[in-house]
Write an enzyme that holds these catalytic residues in place. Structure first.
Site, PDB file in Angstrom:
ATOM      1  N   HIS A 452      39.716  39.209  37.539  1.00  0.00           N
ATOM      2  CA  HIS A 452      38.591  39.939  38.138  1.00  0.00           C
ATOM      3  C   HIS A 452      38.781  41.447  37.966  1.00  0.00           C
ATOM      4  O   HIS A 452      37.895  42.142  37.463  1.00  0.00           O
ATOM      5  CB  HIS A 452      38.486  39.570  39.613  1.00  0.00           C
ATOM      6  CG  HIS A 452      37.403  40.304  40.352  1.00  0.00           C
ATOM      7  ND1 HIS A 452      36.201  39.722  40.677  1.00  0.00           N
ATOM      8  CD2 HIS A 452      37.336  41.577  40.836  1.00  0.00           C
ATOM      9  CE1 HIS A 452      35.442  40.594  41.313  1.00  0.00           C
ATOM     10  NE2 HIS A 452      36.117  41.735  41.427  1.00  0.00           N
ATOM     11  N   GLU A 482      29.973  44.428  40.083  1.00  0.00           N
ATOM     12  CA  GLU A 482      30.888  43.293  40.166  1.00  0.00           C
ATOM     13  C   GLU A 482      30.634  42.232  39.094  1.00  0.00           C
ATOM     14  O   GLU A 482      31.487  41.371  38.871  1.00  0.00           O
ATOM     15  CB  GLU A 482      30.811  42.643  41.553  1.00  0.00           C
ATOM     16  CG  GLU A 482      31.298  43.510  42.696  1.00  0.00           C
ATOM     17  CD  GLU A 482      32.766  43.892  42.581  1.00  0.00           C
ATOM     18  OE1 GLU A 482      33.537  43.127  41.964  1.00  0.00           O
ATOM     19  OE2 GLU A 482      33.139  44.958  43.097  1.00  0.00           O
TER      20      GLU A 482
END
Length: 663
Positions: A452, A482
């Site tokens: 991530h 994101e």
């Protein structure tokens, strides 16, 4: 001042270096701004491009200071960084309400050249003019000065909130040998004290395994309670002050609530859109969440030999682990043997080399803020050109940022003579440190976290944005930023990509198919509860920035208790204050919804890779060019549509959560 494309000598930094850099930066900015203000024939280059250079010169100091505050072990350096950052932020707040500068930029906006702008240049000017509206340029000078003061005060309180969180990372419980049931030897060795006890702190590498494996319900509750009380009550008081000032700021600018103000520049645009998104998604995942809860209650009832009616916050990981081991025969500690940290890093590198055309070179003996930190250069494979640099700071320590995050150090941007300002960034994480002969072995959830954050890093490394104002993840709208990180998590679950790096740290054996199948079979265990957890955090952040008034009949803790019970069906431990360490309330403000919002786009884009090949280099380069390279120079929704070739939808997200399997 730091020369262009020259890295900072972090180890050699002193408080006086920082103070001098701040002073020189402000002095140079004032000189450049004075030239802009005296322009008689404004055009894009002598106004907007010149402004962007000033913006970049200030960011080249502010961004490193943001990192230093969170990671430097030396208190005197951290204090100097905070002082310098406050001065620069105040300067920026003053810049935002500088009427002479505004008049020059507004004057340019009314020219024929400005009205004929297209693409990134038009977006830059439009966004800049919106920022002036949000700075109060429809108000008088006195109000604008008040707005500047409010923003400065809010920022200082936010930094204090973060400092308190970092200091609380050293909180701990101490257990004896007879209290170690369920915990493995490698976990205990790393935490053994000289007197033979074990110190379990509230860093993630300590808390997560303890809540999964400790057989003592009372100790799990004790550690969990301390975890949810980090930085309380100080940060609870600070949060109310921040929320009060944010609401006052929004009111001065003509917005009903801070949520209205906060979202006006986002993809979502309005708080109604966000409320509708949260409520609609909650309705879609509620059935799966209830099924997850009933499954955990069944496991708890069997374990205790009595009917269970609640799953407490310190119990869910424990009973989920029992479910995985008993009914899916998955031992996550066995899984960790296949994810040695250096091998995971090599996997990250290899995937991006195949997919995005990148390669990496580690720097020997880099000048860094701590001996554990490593430094790498990033190269474009096709051209063999250096395109950026980054640092990895992966292990916990006192007074260090306690979560996982990517910090930009330098934003990439075009310069004169076809040159480019190389982006720099740092990944700051808190994974288990190697101990003796025992390497750092990562849980699969930590592997996901690594992927991530590396997705954020890639977003900054490959930027082709022409302007600093549009470059790097920190400039991208918060409800899309994101997506490039969340999509990258998927490569940590794919069999084809795992075979590249998931190898037993002792034998070198590639992760067996049967173990991978077990991992995949439990991927959606608690996916409903997990999604509801994200919805809870998003709804909480929205609520306290929309319908809450500080110092009234209800406080932030009570709102959290109520919403958690309503959305997740269980309670926080009594007398805990999770909001005291909910750091996203400072950086993301009302915008925590953006995680699930972005994931809609991330999973929709991932569905294209599933269809056309997860290591398809042509598709990977298309993704790099259309999604990563533009930064904020294009509208986020337009970029997604161009990549997908259609309107986005949430089908892939619902599939990822396992909702397509519910009849």
């Amino acid at each position: 001042m730091r020369a262009s494309n020259k890295s900072i000598s972090f180890k050699d930094l002193s408080h006086s270096n920082i103070a001098e850099a701040v002073a020189v930066s402000i002095r140079n900015a004032l000189e450049a701004l004075d030239k802009i203000k005296q322009i008689e024939n404004p055009n894009f280059d002598n106004v907007i491009r010149a402004y962007d250079k000033v913006y970049n010169s200030l960011n080249r100091i502010i961004l490193p200071l943001d990192l230093i505050i969170e990671v430097d072990p030396r208190e005197v350096v951290r204090v100097a960084a905070k002082t310098g950052q406050a001065k620069l932020k105040d300067f920026l707040y003053g810049l935002a309400i500088d009427e002479d500068l505004y008049n020059v930029i507004k004057g340019f906006s009314e020219t024929r050249e400005a009205q004929d702008l297209t693409g990134p240049k038009k977006k830059y000017l439009d966004d800049l003019m919106l920022s002036y509206i949000k700075a109060g340029f429809n108000l008088g000078e006195e109000k604008r000065e008040e707005i500047k003061g409010l923003k400065s005060h809010i920022d200082k309180l936010g930094k204090e909130y973060g400092t308190n969180m970092a200091a609380a990372s050293s909180d701990y419980i101490e257990i004896t040998e007879d209290q170690t049931g369920g915990l493995d030897s490698s976990y205990l060795i790393a935490r053994k004290t000289e007197k033979g006890t074990y110190k379990i702190d509230v860093s993630y590498p300590s808390v997560r395994p303890f809540l999964k494996y400790s057989t003592s319900d009372s100790l799990r509750k004790e550690l969990n309670t301390i975890f949810y009380n980090r930085a309380a009550p100080r940060n609870v008081v600070l949060l109310d002050s921040i929320l009060y000032l944010r609401q006052h700021l929004a009111s001065l600018l003509g917005y009903d609530t801070y949520a209205d103000y906060n979202f006006s520049s986002n993809m979502a645009k309005t708080k109604k859109t966000v409320w509708d998104f949260e409520n609609s998604l909650r309705e879609k995942v509620l059935i799966k969440g209830n099924l997850d809860r009933q499954e955990l209650l069944r496991i708890k009832s069997n374990y205790l030999n009595e009917k269970a009616s609640t799953i407490e916050s310190w119990e869910s990981k424990f009973y989920t682990q029992i479910l995985k081991e008993k009914e899916y025969q998955l031992d996550e500690r066995e899984v960790k043997n296949y994810f040695e940290q250096n091998a995971v890093l090599e996997g990250l590198f290899l995937i991006t080399q195949k997919l995005l055309g990148l390669k990496y070179e580690e720097i020997d003996s880099p000048n860094v803020w701590h001996p554990d930190v490593r430094m790498f250069k990033c190269f474009d494979v096709a051209s063999d050109k250096w395109i950026g640099s980054f640092y990895l700071d992966l292990y916990p320590r006192e007074n260090k940022y306690s979560h996982a995050a990517m910090f930009s150090i330098t934003a990439g941007m075009a310069k004169n003579n076809n040159e480019f300002e190389m982006p720099e960034a740092a990944l700051v994480c808190n994974f288990s440190k190697p101990v003796g002969d025992q390497p750092s072995l990562m849980s699969h959830s930590e592997v996901e976290t690594f992927f991530h954050e590396f997705g954020h890093l890639l977003h900054g490394m490959v930027t082709k944005a022409e302007f600093s104002y549009q470059s790097g993840p920190e400039e991208v709208v918060i409800d899309f930023v994101e997506a490039p990180s969340q999509i990258y998590e998927n490569w940590a679950w794919n069999k084809e990509t795992l075979s590249l790096f998931a190898k037993h740290y002792k034998t070198g054996e590639i992760i067996p198919d049967d173990l991978l199948e077990k991992m995949l079979s439990v991927k959606n265990l608690n996916s409903g509860l997990s999604a509801l957890g994200q919805i809870f955090y998003g709804t909480y952040a929205l609520t306290i920035h929309d319908t809450y008034m500080p110092y009234g009949d209800e406080n932030t803790t009570q709102i959290g208790y109520k919403l958690r019970k309503e959305i997740l069906g269980n309670d926080y431990p009594e007398d805990t204050h999770f909001e005291a360490s909910f750091g996203h309330l400072i950086g993301y403000k009302a915008g925590y919804y953006s995680y699930m919002w972005s994931k809609v786009y991330a999973q929709d884009m991932w569905s294209v890779f599933e269809k056309e090949g997860v290591l398809n280099p042509e598709l990977g380069m298309r993704y790099r060019k259309l999604i990563l390279e533009p930064g904020d120079s294009k509208d986020a929704l337009d970029m997604v549509k161009e990549f997908l070739g259609r309107e986005p939808n949430d089908k892939a997200l619902l599939k990822d959560l396992g909702l397509d399997l519910i009849e």
